[in-house]
Design a protein around this motif. Structure first.
Motif, PDB file in Angstrom:
ATOM      1  N   ILE A  30       0.858  -1.184   0.000  1.00 16.96           N
ATOM      2  CA  ILE A  30       0.000   0.000   0.000  1.00 16.96           C
ATOM      3  C   ILE A  30       0.895   1.235   0.000  1.00 16.96           C
ATOM      4  CG2 ILE A  30      -1.748   1.285   1.278  1.00 16.96           C
ATOM      5  CD1 ILE A  30      -2.677  -1.390   2.449  1.00 16.96           C
ATOM      6  N   LEU A  31       0.635   2.184  -0.901  1.00 19.94           N
ATOM      7  CA  LEU A  31       1.484   3.371  -1.017  1.00 19.94           C
ATOM      8  C   LEU A  31       0.646   4.587  -1.379  1.00 19.94           C
ATOM      9  CD1 LEU A  31       4.252   4.830  -1.238  1.00 19.94           C
ATOM     10  CD2 LEU A  31       4.277   4.144  -3.660  1.00 19.94           C
ATOM     11  N   ASN A  32       0.815   5.681  -0.652  1.00 19.62           N
ATOM     12  CA  ASN A  32       0.341   7.021  -1.024  1.00 19.62           C
ATOM     13  C   ASN A  32       1.583   7.897  -1.093  1.00 19.62           C
ATOM     14  OD1 ASN A  32      -0.688   9.570  -1.315  1.00 19.62           O
ATOM     15  ND2 ASN A  32      -2.102   9.450   0.419  1.00 19.62           N
ATOM     16  N   PRO A  33       2.019   8.312  -2.290  1.00 18.95           N
ATOM     17  CA  PRO A  33       3.310   9.008  -2.411  1.00 18.95           C
ATOM     18  C   PRO A  33       3.317  10.390  -1.788  1.00 18.95           C
ATOM     19  CG  PRO A  33       2.151   9.036  -4.499  1.00 18.95           C
ATOM     20  CD  PRO A  33       1.347   8.145  -3.602  1.00 18.95           C
ATOM     21  N   GLY A  34       2.152  10.929  -1.391  1.00 20.16           N
ATOM     22  CA  GLY A  34       2.104  12.262  -0.818  1.00 20.16           C
ATOM     23  C   GLY A  34       1.510  13.263  -1.775  1.00 20.16           C
ATOM     24  N   ASN A  35       1.187  14.448  -1.257  1.00 17.18           N
ATOM     25  CA  ASN A  35       0.536  15.481  -2.063  1.00 17.18           C
ATOM     26  C   ASN A  35       1.562  16.330  -2.800  1.00 17.18           C
ATOM     27  OD1 ASN A  35      -2.029  14.693  -1.096  1.00 17.18           O
ATOM     28  ND2 ASN A  35      -1.749  15.977   0.740  1.00 17.18           N
ATOM     29  N   ASP A  36       1.169  16.821  -3.998  1.00 15.19           N
ATOM     30  CA  ASP A  36       1.997  17.803  -4.688  1.00 15.19           C
ATOM     31  C   ASP A  36       2.080  19.066  -3.833  1.00 15.19           C
ATOM     32  OD1 ASP A  36       2.097  15.966  -6.700  1.00 15.19           O
ATOM     33  OD2 ASP A  36       0.632  16.991  -7.979  1.00 15.19           O
ATOM     34  N   SER A  37       3.206  19.790  -3.935  1.00 17.93           N
ATOM     35  CA  SER A  37       3.371  20.991  -3.108  1.00 17.93           C
ATOM     36  C   SER A  37       4.231  22.013  -3.813  1.00 17.93           C
ATOM     37  CB  SER A  37       3.995  20.635  -1.759  1.00 17.93           C
ATOM     38  OG  SER A  37       5.286  20.085  -1.940  1.00 17.93           O
ATOM     39  N   THR A  38       4.203  23.240  -3.291  1.00 23.63           N
ATOM     40  CA  THR A  38       4.995  24.353  -3.826  1.00 23.63           C
ATOM     41  C   THR A  38       5.950  24.844  -2.744  1.00 23.63           C
ATOM     42  OG1 THR A  38       3.211  25.026  -5.298  1.00 23.63           O
ATOM     43  CG2 THR A  38       4.915  26.659  -4.806  1.00 23.63           C
ATOM     44  N   ILE A  39       7.201  25.073  -3.118  1.00 22.72           N
ATOM     45  CA  ILE A  39       8.199  25.597  -2.190  1.00 22.72           C
ATOM     46  C   ILE A  39       8.903  26.769  -2.831  1.00 22.72           C
ATOM     47  CG2 ILE A  39       8.576  23.333  -1.127  1.00 22.72           C
ATOM     48  CD1 ILE A  39      11.229  23.165  -2.678  1.00 22.72           C
ATOM     49  N   CYS A  40       9.600  27.544  -2.021  1.00 24.70           N
ATOM     50  CA  CYS A  40      10.392  28.662  -2.533  1.00 24.70           C
ATOM     51  C   CYS A  40      11.666  28.122  -3.169  1.00 24.70           C
ATOM     52  CB  CYS A  40      10.727  29.636  -1.417  1.00 24.70           C
ATOM     53  SG  CYS A  40       9.269  30.374  -0.640  1.00 24.70           S
TER      54      CYS A  40
END
Length: 873
Positions: A552-562
């Motif tokens: 079972i895998l949820n790779p995580g949410n897309d995100s924005t960084i500086c």
């Protein structure tokens, strides 16, 4: 009748003084016998000379030095009295050691009376022999190693051999210690004292410390009927001392030579008794004691060098040396020779050198203090260098039902491991030791056992290893994990640690169930139990193997960084192992939560999560947005208390300045700032493009130091007298008006005035910072003078200070005030200062006081005046 009472009182006083005198001055003694031959008048009798030798303090008076003594002769077999015998004084002389050595400072005098009493006796031959005793009180007071240490009596005795040891025709004289007691011993210093004896018959002698004995008392100083052996009581020693350690643990006696040596204890007097045993043909025929008080001087000192007989290093080639003798200010220099053959650089002049030996071996080390000086001393030792000694041991078994097996694991590079001593830490017995290399021990109770192992090799290396063994009622089992996860297509090796035989259940889907490390391939979640049998001592423990059919895998949410920041990737699921790509912008692609530092506008990270041979994949996108643009403007320089405007440039929707103090508006790009000291301001710019952090820039507002303008104190001059002004503050000056000035653009212009004048001085810097000050000049038409009031009223605000008023005076040499007795109450050399009517804070009385003043005018002429002033309250 009155005369008789006087005589009686005087007699009692003399008796008391005599008894008091008998005590306090005995410093040692011994009884020696010499065989003179068979009796000429009695068959089976032998003739002996008895000699009692007493050591008496030189402070004794003649009344304390008796001319005859009584000795008791007792049968050794039953302790019965054979007879008392009187011995007369045969010799009396004094030995004195006043200046033992020019290298010893502050020596206390050593002085004794040697009193010898002799007599001849005839006694019948006896199988067990005889004991001869003399008793007297008292030893000197304040003995350091006894308790109590005042009014302590003494017994001195010897043993005359019997026919059981020498036969009916045998003869013997006991060993003679001689007189070698005049020696100076300094506290905490190494010393040697020869206590050897000579034997006229050539018998073998051994030496040991022994206990002294009580004898006599304060009311029975000279004992005329010495008691039997059953009444002889050993003296009681202070804690830390004993008959076998009369000078403490730092002093020993050589059993073969009788040499007493070691480090002296703290200063004072100590009872020391040496017992010599006499052997003939391997049989002990008699014993002889000498009891003596040794004085340890607490004042004397001498330069001393001391080393232990042997040193060894077993873990390297370096060794740090130091003088084992007590430190002394008399030691000026040190010299060490480390004994390296053929070397000229194996020396040191340090007090505590560390030397690196070039190779293994035994080196003769020599040490000197004050080498080549009159008061020098030296010591020698052997330094063994055999590194590579690694002590250790292991243990096998923990069950209380079975012995624990101990194994020596010591390694040595040089020599052989040669001795072992084990202490198994069993508190239920004192027999829990062994000298075997690999012993075993069965404990009688459970718990933590502290095992100590002392091991040595043939080169002299010796060390102690301490370990704790946990004894339990069942053998412990250790697992590297108690809960793990596998895929249903995988095989897993289990692992258990413990001493004994293992059995695993359930054995289905298992390979090698009767080992510590079986393989399992369950299709569903299973609990496995390991049973350990240690020779009948049994224990069981379990672990869980969870089984899944997919990852079972949820790779995580897309995100924005500086842009330039780091993001932590955060997948969820049950994967055990992870692999991320691209690896270039990751700190560790094999971690579940690696740190990512992407530089592209959008970076897609791929992850493979696996459990054994099962795996699944996922992706996550990280978008980067540049920081908001922020430019706080150019650094600037302002004067103290001036204002500057910041000209910042930014791209954003909101601004904030930090710090916001000394600023007109911290939310705009061009605020006014007025700091009093140099300050760095940060501009924080926020936008809505996706970067969650502000853009930051800095600007420094440099503030010039405050200018302290000073044109000088107001003053008074006379007409025609030039006055040199002296301004201070900044590098440049300008005076207004320029009336009477030779120049108005310098720091120290000269003014020539005919009337009162006020000048304004401006002082300024090249950067335009400035400050002002004024000076008032009063012009008199008189000659230069010093005016002094004739009265003043302390406490009245209008006239409360008595001060001179100089006119045309450039320097006040002194101004002094005296009372009518000529006592100086006040003095100053500063123009403007004066007396407040107090002396040491105390108001002075109403009345007249004398003053004196002297000053120098602007031409260098002295003006001196004196007078009186009235103090009014």
């Amino acid at each position: 009748m009155h005369r008789i009472l006087q005589i009686l009182l005087l007699s009692v006083l003399l008796i008391m003084l005599t008894l008091t005198g008998y005590s306090k001055h005995i410093k040692g003694g011994e009884i020696h016998y010499t065989y003179l031959g068979p009796s000429t008048s009695h068959a089976n009798y032998d003739r002996y000379q008895l000699r009692l030798r007493l050591f008496i303090s030189c402070q004794s008076t003649l009344g304390q030095l008796e001319t005859s003594v009584i000795m008791g002769i007792y049968r050794t077999s039953n302790g019965s009295l054979y007879s008392d015998v009187s011995a007369n004084l045969s010799s009396s002389y004094q030995i004195n050691l006043g200046s033992p050595s020019p290298c010893i400072i502050n020596p206390s005098p050593v002085c004794y009376w040697i009193r010898e009493y002799t007599t001849e006796i005839e006694i019948p031959k006896d199988p067990a022999g005889y004991m001869v005793i003399f008793q007297r009180c008292c030893r000197i007071d304040g003995i350091r190693n006894l308790t109590p240490n005042v009014n302590v009596g003494a017994s001195y005795f010897c043993q005359i051999q019997g026919t059981n040891s020498v036969g009916m025709t045998g003869k013997n004289s006991n060993p003679d210690f001689g007189i070698k007691d005049t020696v100076l011993i300094c506290q905490n210093k190494r010393f040697k004292l020869d206590y050897s004896a000579t034997d006229a018959d050539g018998d073998s002698l051994t030496y040991e410390f022994a206990s002294g004995f009580y004898g006599g008392g304060i009311n029975n100083a000279v004992v005329t009927n010495p008691g039997p052996p059953s009444s002889w009581i050993p003296i009681v020693y202070q804690a830390g001392f004993s008959g076998t350690r009369p000078l403490g643990p730092g002093v020993t006696i050589n059993r073969t030579t009788g040499l007493i040596s070691g480090v002296a204890p703290t200063g004072g007097d100590y009872v020391v008794c040496v017992l010599v045993r006499e052997f003939r043909a391997g049989i002990q025929i008699s014993t002889h004691r000498k009891d003596f008080i040794i004085h340890v001087d607490d004042r004397c000192d001498f330069p001393s060098a001391g080393l232990n007989p042997n040193y060894i290093t077993c873990n390297g080639f370096d060794y740090s040396f130091h003088n084992e003798a007590a430190s002394s200010p008399l030691i000026h220099t040190y010299y060490w020779d480390f004994g390296v053959p053929g070397s000229t650089t194996d020396t040191s002049t340090l007090a505590t050198p560390t030397f690196t030996f070039p190779d293994t071996g035994v080196y003769p080390v020599k040490f000197y203090v004050n080498k080549d000086e009159p008061c020098t001393d030296s010591a020698s030792t052997l330094m063994s260098v055999f590194p590579g000694f690694f002590p250790g041991f292991s243990s096998l078994g923990t069950c209380i039902l079975n012995p624990v097996l101990f194994t020596d694991t010591t390694k040595t590079k040089y020599g052989l491991v040669s001795s072992w001593f084990w202490n198994f830490g069993d508190n239920t017995t004192n027999a829990d030791t062994s000298t075997l290399k690999n012993p075993s021990w069965k404990y009688s109770d459970s718990g933590m056992k502290h095992v100590s192992f002392v091991v040595a090799n043939s080169k002299g290396c010796k060390d102690t290893v301490n370990q704790t063994v946990h004894i339990t009622d069942k053998p412990p089992i250790f697992f590297p994990f108690r809960d793990t996860l596998i895929c249903n297509i995988d095989t897993l090796q289990l692992h258990a640690t413990g001493y004994g035989n293992f059995t695993w259940t359930p054995s289905a889907n298992m390979i090698n169930p009767n080992t510590a490390d079986p393989y399992v391939y369950p299709k569903t979640t299973t609990y496995y139990t390991a049973t350990l049998d240690q020779s009948g001592c049994i224990n069981s423990d379990s672990l869980q193997v969870r089984v899944v059919d997919r990852v079972i895998l949820n790779p995580g949410n897309d995100s924005t960084i500086c842009l330039g920041d780091t993001a932590i990737l955060n997948p969820t699921g049950d994967g055990l192992y992870f692999s991320w790509t691209p690896v270039a912008s990751l700190d560790d692609p094999s971690l579940k939560n690696p740190h990512a530092f992407p530089t592209a506008p959008v970076t897609t990270y791929n992850v493979v999560a696996s459990i054994g041979k099962c795996f699944t994949t996922g992706t996550v996108n990280i978008r980067t947005v540049p920081y908001p643009y922020s430019n706080a403007g150019m650094d600037t320089l302002i004067c103290y208390q001036d204002t500057a405007r910041i000209e910042a440039v930014a791209k954003g929707i909101r601004y904030a300045w930090v710090p916001s103090t000394d600023m007109s508006n911290p939310t705009i790009l061009d605020p006014l700032v007025y700091p009093l000291r140099t300050t760095t301001y940060q501009l924080l710019v926020y936008d809505t493009l996706g970067c969650p952090k502000p853009g930051v820039s800095k600007v420094v507002i440099n503030v010039n130091p405050q200018i302290i303008a000073f044109a000088g104190n107001d003053t008074s001059i006379v007409v025609g007298q030039p006055l040199q002004l002296n301004g201070s503050g900044a590098p440049s000056f300008l005076w207004y008006p320029n009336t009477g000035l030779n120049r108005n653009d310098i720091r120290n212009p000269v003014a020539s005035l005919s009337q009162n004048q006020t000048y304004i001085m401006k002082t300024f810097t090249e950067s335009g910072c400035f400050a002002y000050d004024t000076i008032n000049i009063k012009v008199f038409t008189t000659a230069p003078d010093i005016f002094v009031p004739n009265a003043f009223t302390p406490g009245n605000s209008a006239n409360n200070i008595f001060r001179p008023i100089p006119v045309g005076i450039s320097k006040l040499e002194y101004f002094r005030v005296y009372n009518r007795n000529g006592m100086l109450l006040y003095s100053t050399t500063r123009i403007g200062n004066g007396w407040d009517g107090n002396y040491n804070g105390k108001p002075q009385l109403i009345g007249g006081y004398v003053w004196m003043v002297q000053g120098t005018d602007y031409t260098g002429k002295l003006v001196t005046k004196k007078g009186t002033v009235v103090l009014i309250r």
